[in-house]
Design a protein around this motif. Structure first.
Motif, PDB file in Angstrom:
ATOM      1  N   ILE A   1       0.832  -1.203   0.000  1.00  9.19           N
ATOM      2  CA  ILE A   1       0.000   0.000   0.000  1.00  9.19           C
ATOM      3  C   ILE A   1       0.865   1.252   0.000  1.00  9.19           C
ATOM      4  CG2 ILE A   1      -1.681   1.360   1.295  1.00  9.19           C
ATOM      5  CD1 ILE A   1      -2.861  -1.193   2.347  1.00  9.19           C
ATOM      6  N   SER A   2       0.551   2.158  -0.928  1.00  9.95           N
ATOM      7  CA  SER A   2       1.136   3.476  -0.960  1.00  9.95           C
ATOM      8  C   SER A   2      -0.002   4.493  -0.763  1.00  9.95           C
ATOM      9  CB  SER A   2       1.883   3.687  -2.286  1.00  9.95           C
ATOM     10  OG  SER A   2       2.514   4.940  -2.310  1.00  9.95           O
ATOM     11  N   GLU A   3       0.205   5.729  -1.164  1.00  5.37           N
ATOM     12  CA  GLU A   3      -0.831   6.743  -0.977  1.00  5.37           C
ATOM     13  C   GLU A   3      -0.654   7.856  -1.999  1.00  5.37           C
ATOM     14  OE1 GLU A   3      -2.420   8.205   3.112  1.00  5.37           O
ATOM     15  OE2 GLU A   3      -1.080   9.800   2.406  1.00  5.37           O
ATOM     16  N   TYR A   4      -1.771   8.416  -2.439  1.00  7.93           N
ATOM     17  CA  TYR A   4      -1.702   9.617  -3.266  1.00  7.93           C
ATOM     18  C   TYR A   4      -2.897  10.515  -2.966  1.00  7.93           C
ATOM     19  CZ  TYR A   4      -4.944   7.564  -6.822  1.00  7.93           C
ATOM     20  OH  TYR A   4      -6.009   7.012  -7.489  1.00  7.93           O
ATOM     21  N   THR A   5      -2.765  11.786  -3.319  1.00  9.26           N
ATOM     22  CA  THR A   5      -3.857  12.742  -3.198  1.00  9.26           C
ATOM     23  C   THR A   5      -4.234  13.198  -4.595  1.00  9.26           C
ATOM     24  OG1 THR A   5      -3.119  13.500  -1.021  1.00  9.26           O
ATOM     25  CG2 THR A   5      -4.605  14.941  -2.242  1.00  9.26           C
ATOM     26  N   LYS A   6      -5.461  12.900  -4.982  1.00  8.78           N
ATOM     27  CA  LYS A   6      -5.945  13.159  -6.338  1.00  8.78           C
ATOM     28  C   LYS A   6      -6.963  14.290  -6.332  1.00  8.78           C
ATOM     29  CE  LYS A   6      -8.769  10.135  -8.259  1.00  8.78           C
ATOM     30  NZ  LYS A   6      -9.248   8.918  -8.954  1.00  8.78           N
ATOM     31  N   ARG A   7      -6.798  15.211  -7.297  1.00  7.98           N
ATOM     32  CA  ARG A   7      -7.780  16.275  -7.514  1.00  7.98           C
ATOM     33  C   ARG A   7      -8.342  16.119  -8.923  1.00  7.98           C
ATOM     34  NH1 ARG A   7      -4.038  21.302  -5.691  1.00  7.98           N
ATOM     35  NH2 ARG A   7      -2.846  20.409  -7.433  1.00  7.98           N
ATOM     36  N   GLN A   8      -9.661  16.246  -9.033  1.00  9.35           N
ATOM     37  CA  GLN A   8     -10.286  15.950 -10.325  1.00  9.35           C
ATOM     38  C   GLN A   8     -11.510  16.821 -10.571  1.00  9.35           C
ATOM     39  OE1 GLN A   8     -12.474  12.074 -11.011  1.00  9.35           O
ATOM     40  NE2 GLN A   8     -10.814  11.767 -12.477  1.00  9.35           N
ATOM     41  N   ILE A   9     -11.623  17.290 -11.810  1.00 13.01           N
ATOM     42  CA  ILE A   9     -12.842  17.936 -12.309  1.00 13.01           C
ATOM     43  C   ILE A   9     -13.289  17.119 -13.513  1.00 13.01           C
ATOM     44  CG2 ILE A   9     -13.888  20.009 -13.270  1.00 13.01           C
ATOM     45  CD1 ILE A   9     -11.688  21.626 -11.914  1.00 13.01           C
ATOM     46  N   LYS A  10     -14.535  16.647 -13.480  1.00 15.17           N
ATOM     47  CA  LYS A  10     -14.983  15.700 -14.492  1.00 15.17           C
ATOM     48  C   LYS A  10     -16.405  16.016 -14.930  1.00 15.17           C
ATOM     49  CE  LYS A  10     -14.981  10.653 -15.157  1.00 15.17           C
ATOM     50  NZ  LYS A  10     -14.762   9.361 -14.464  1.00 15.17           N
ATOM     51  N   TRP A  11     -16.605  16.126 -16.247  1.00 13.62           N
ATOM     52  CA  TRP A  11     -17.930  16.341 -16.834  1.00 13.62           C
ATOM     53  C   TRP A  11     -18.215  15.209 -17.814  1.00 13.62           C
ATOM     54  CZ3 TRP A  11     -22.386  19.087 -16.781  1.00 13.62           C
ATOM     55  CH2 TRP A  11     -23.177  19.066 -17.920  1.00 13.62           C
ATOM     56  N   GLU A  12     -19.384  14.588 -17.675  1.00  7.91           N
ATOM     57  CA  GLU A  12     -19.825  13.547 -18.597  1.00  7.91           C
ATOM     58  C   GLU A  12     -21.255  13.850 -19.007  1.00  7.91           C
ATOM     59  OE1 GLU A  12     -19.215  10.314 -15.806  1.00  7.91           O
ATOM     60  OE2 GLU A  12     -17.614   9.538 -17.069  1.00  7.91           O
ATOM     61  N   SER A  13     -21.537  13.792 -20.307  1.00 11.77           N
ATOM     62  CA  SER A  13     -22.889  14.101 -20.772  1.00 11.77           C
ATOM     63  C   SER A  13     -23.233  13.284 -22.005  1.00 11.77           C
ATOM     64  CB  SER A  13     -23.029  15.595 -21.081  1.00 11.77           C
ATOM     65  OG  SER A  13     -22.074  15.999 -22.051  1.00 11.77           O
ATOM     66  N   ASP A  14     -24.513  12.949 -22.112  1.00 14.30           N
ATOM     67  CA  ASP A  14     -25.051  12.224 -23.265  1.00 14.30           C
ATOM     68  C   ASP A  14     -26.378  12.864 -23.662  1.00 14.30           C
ATOM     69  OD1 ASP A  14     -23.510   9.582 -23.946  1.00 14.30           O
ATOM     70  OD2 ASP A  14     -23.541   9.674 -21.757  1.00 14.30           O
ATOM     71  N   TYR A  15     -26.481  13.239 -24.928  1.00  9.37           N
ATOM     72  CA  TYR A  15     -27.749  13.708 -25.466  1.00  9.37           C
ATOM     73  C   TYR A  15     -28.253  12.649 -26.430  1.00  9.37           C
ATOM     74  CZ  TYR A  15     -31.219  16.358 -28.079  1.00  9.37           C
ATOM     75  OH  TYR A  15     -32.391  16.768 -28.671  1.00  9.37           O
ATOM     76  N   VAL A  16     -29.457  12.120 -26.167  1.00  2.00           N
ATOM     77  CA  VAL A  16     -29.994  11.055 -27.015  1.00  2.00           C
ATOM     78  C   VAL A  16     -31.317  11.503 -27.630  1.00  2.00           C
ATOM     79  CG1 VAL A  16     -28.875   9.227 -25.704  1.00  2.00           C
ATOM     80  CG2 VAL A  16     -31.178   9.921 -25.078  1.00  2.00           C
ATOM     81  N   TYR A  17     -31.542  11.034 -28.863  1.00  2.00           N
ATOM     82  CA  TYR A  17     -32.755  11.367 -29.598  1.00  2.00           C
ATOM     83  C   TYR A  17     -33.442  10.084 -30.025  1.00  2.00           C
ATOM     84  CZ  TYR A  17     -35.875  13.410 -33.081  1.00  2.00           C
ATOM     85  OH  TYR A  17     -36.979  13.790 -33.795  1.00  2.00           O
ATOM     86  N   LYS A  18     -34.761  10.038 -29.898  1.00  2.00           N
ATOM     87  CA  LYS A  18     -35.525   8.846 -30.237  1.00  2.00           C
ATOM     88  C   LYS A  18     -35.667   8.691 -31.749  1.00  2.00           C
ATOM     89  CE  LYS A  18     -38.474   8.021 -26.204  1.00  2.00           C
ATOM     90  NZ  LYS A  18     -39.866   7.845 -25.758  1.00  2.00           N
TER      91      LYS A  18
ATOM     92  N   THR B   1      -7.373  15.779 -14.232  1.00  2.00           N
ATOM     93  CA  THR B   1      -6.977  15.101 -13.006  1.00  2.00           C
ATOM     94  C   THR B   1      -5.489  15.328 -12.756  1.00  2.00           C
ATOM     95  OG1 THR B   1      -8.596  13.353 -13.462  1.00  2.00           O
ATOM     96  CG2 THR B   1      -6.951  12.904 -11.759  1.00  2.00           C
ATOM     97  N   ASP B   2      -5.144  15.628 -11.504  1.00  2.00           N
ATOM     98  CA  ASP B   2      -3.732  15.732 -11.163  1.00  2.00           C
ATOM     99  C   ASP B   2      -3.497  15.206  -9.762  1.00  2.00           C
ATOM    100  OD1 ASP B   2      -2.577  18.587  -9.526  1.00  2.00           O
ATOM    101  OD2 ASP B   2      -4.706  18.056  -9.643  1.00  2.00           O
ATOM    102  N   LEU B   3      -2.260  14.851  -9.486  1.00  2.00           N
ATOM    103  CA  LEU B   3      -1.849  14.377  -8.173  1.00  2.00           C
ATOM    104  C   LEU B   3      -1.087  15.492  -7.474  1.00  2.00           C
ATOM    105  CD1 LEU B   3      -0.635  10.754  -8.990  1.00  2.00           C
ATOM    106  CD2 LEU B   3      -2.907  11.534  -8.310  1.00  2.00           C
ATOM    107  N   SER B   4      -1.634  15.975  -6.369  1.00  2.00           N
ATOM    108  CA  SER B   4      -0.935  16.997  -5.601  1.00  2.00           C
ATOM    109  C   SER B   4       0.118  16.380  -4.693  1.00  2.00           C
ATOM    110  CB  SER B   4      -1.938  17.799  -4.766  1.00  2.00           C
ATOM    111  OG  SER B   4      -2.630  16.947  -3.852  1.00  2.00           O
ATOM    112  N   LYS B   5      -0.033  15.061  -4.455  1.00  2.00           N
ATOM    113  CA  LYS B   5       0.944  14.359  -3.607  1.00  2.00           C
ATOM    114  C   LYS B   5       0.893  12.878  -3.941  1.00  2.00           C
ATOM    115  CE  LYS B   5      -0.015  13.522   0.692  1.00  2.00           C
ATOM    116  NZ  LYS B   5      -0.312  13.668   2.139  1.00  2.00           N
ATOM    117  N   ILE B   6       2.068  12.254  -4.037  1.00  2.00           N
ATOM    118  CA  ILE B   6       2.145  10.817  -4.236  1.00  2.00           C
ATOM    119  C   ILE B   6       3.360  10.288  -3.490  1.00  2.00           C
ATOM    120  CG2 ILE B   6       3.340  11.146  -6.448  1.00  2.00           C
ATOM    121  CD1 ILE B   6       2.075   8.470  -7.341  1.00  2.00           C
TER     122      ILE B   6
END
Length: 378
Positions: free
Chosen positions: A146-163, A179-184
């Motif tokens: 086991i190790s350790e890291y500190t992860k910072r993330q901004i994430k957008w996911e979107s789907d537009y569907v048409y019938k 995404t970035d690691l401020s500490k590892i």
């Protein structure tokens, strides 16, 4: 101690959500208002109100973050309140902070447009997580300490569907991930990859969907095939990445109050995928529940699960599931001995109309843990 945290969370949830769930009478006061909201908080009021909203603030517990405080607001609404056939749209906002340095804010929803011909599904996340870390491949995760890291993330996911027809949909997808690691603790665990990446993805999808309600289906079939391209000129990575997602879910009532569901899920990337996009077993709290998020990580993931959902009384229900899955670098390196088991039990409380709060306890290989979330796992 874990049981104590969960019981405390459940008690506070029931109390606070009962007090703050909106009702249709402003004259009801005190304990009478509290009781009325507990009894009628799950009634569909979207035909009466523009926004039928409830919210809760309570202690929370997760395996990764331990004890913390969380809050959530969820709402149902209709863009056309004269349409009684179309299912309501939904939106939710949640946030949490834990004593182990995990902070998260998530906004997500499904917006059904007038005429019931199209839908926009979206998810926006801001994360700051200090997590245990074993590496970025299945083989590394199986042997590394086991190790350790500190992860910072901004994430957008979107789907537009048409019938295209009543049940067939065609869609476009747009994703953004920074995404970035401020500490590892140990850079060698990244296998020479960078500490931060930015990706923009565009894609198309084909869906067959007969579900009666997205957040808590009782019947129907859902199939989705999606291909997303992450071009090198739209990212900070020097290669173009291809991603394929396949989902096949079924929902069938087997007796009164009992729904048998199945979920087959596959997420596949081409080779040389950076760690930011790699699949994390147990991440998302919908599949391989009970595994520590990131305990196993690699380019691809396959998961299958069978779940029985049973209504018990009033707004209370329970579930039991069994399944398995794994992550792997490529199909030629996929081996049966790497398949990991998963099973568990869960409690359901109907928070809003047809929207459950779920408390699951999942088991796996040398692991177990709680999941506390809104809406069904799939």
């Amino acid at each position: 101690m874990k049981i104590k945290y969960i019981i405390t969370t459940l008690f506070c949830f029931l109390y606070v959500s009962g007090v703050y769930s909106q009702t249709d009478s402003s004259e009801v006061k005190g304990l009478e208002k509290y009781w009325n909201s507990l009894v009628h908080g799950n009634v569909d009021r979207t035909f009466e109100k523009k926004l039928d909203m409830s919210f809760v603030v309570a202690p929370c517990y997760t395996r990764e973050g331990s004890l913390g405080i969380g809050g959530a607001a969820t709402a149902l609404y209709r863009l056309d309140r004269k349409d009684s056939i179309m299912q309501p749209s939904d939106i939710s906002l949640s946030g949490s902070a834990s004593i182990k340095g995990i902070y998260a804010i998530t906004a997500k929803g499904n917006n059904h447009f007038k005429g019931n011909k199209s839908r926009l599904s979206y998810r926006l996340q801001f994360l700051h997580k200090t997590l245990d870390f074993w590496g970025i491949s299945y083989n590394a995760c199986a042997v590394n300490p086991i190790s350790e890291y500190t992860k910072r993330q901004i994430k957008w996911e979107s789907d537009y569907v048409y019938k295209l027809t009543k049940d067939f949909h065609v869609g476009v997808a747009f994703n953004v991930n920074y995404t970035d690691l401020s500490k590892i603790t140990d850079l060698a665990y990244l296998s020479g990859q960078e500490k931060s990446y930015f990706f923009t993805g565009i894609g198309v999808s084909l869906q067959y969907d007969t579900r009666d309600f997205i957040l808590n289906p009782k019947r129907g079939i859902y199939f989705m095939a999606r291909e997303i391209l992450y071009p090198d000129f739209m990212s900070t990575y020097n290669r173009t990445i291809f991603n394929t997602t396949m989902v096949f879910d079924t929902y069938q009532e087997v007796w009164q109050g009992g729904v048998l569901t199945t979920d087959l899920y596959g997420q596949f990337y081409n080779g040389q995928t950076p760690w930011v996009l790699r699949e994390e077993l147990g991440s998302g709290s919908s599949r391989m529940r009970g595994y520590y998020a990131g305990r196993y990580m690699d380019c691809n993931q396959i998961v299958a699960q069978l779940e029985l959902r049973q209504h018990i009384y009033s707004r209370i229900g329970c579930v039991a599931w069994i399944g398995g899955g794994t992550v792997f670098p490529s199909f030629k390196e996929l081996k049966l001995k790497y398949i990991l088991p998963n099973y568990g039990l869960g409690l359901r409380i109907e928070f809003k109309h047809n929207v459950n709060v779920r408390i699951d306890y999942g088991f796996g290989k040398d692991t177990a843990g709680f999941v506390f979330q809104f809406a069904e796992a799939f």
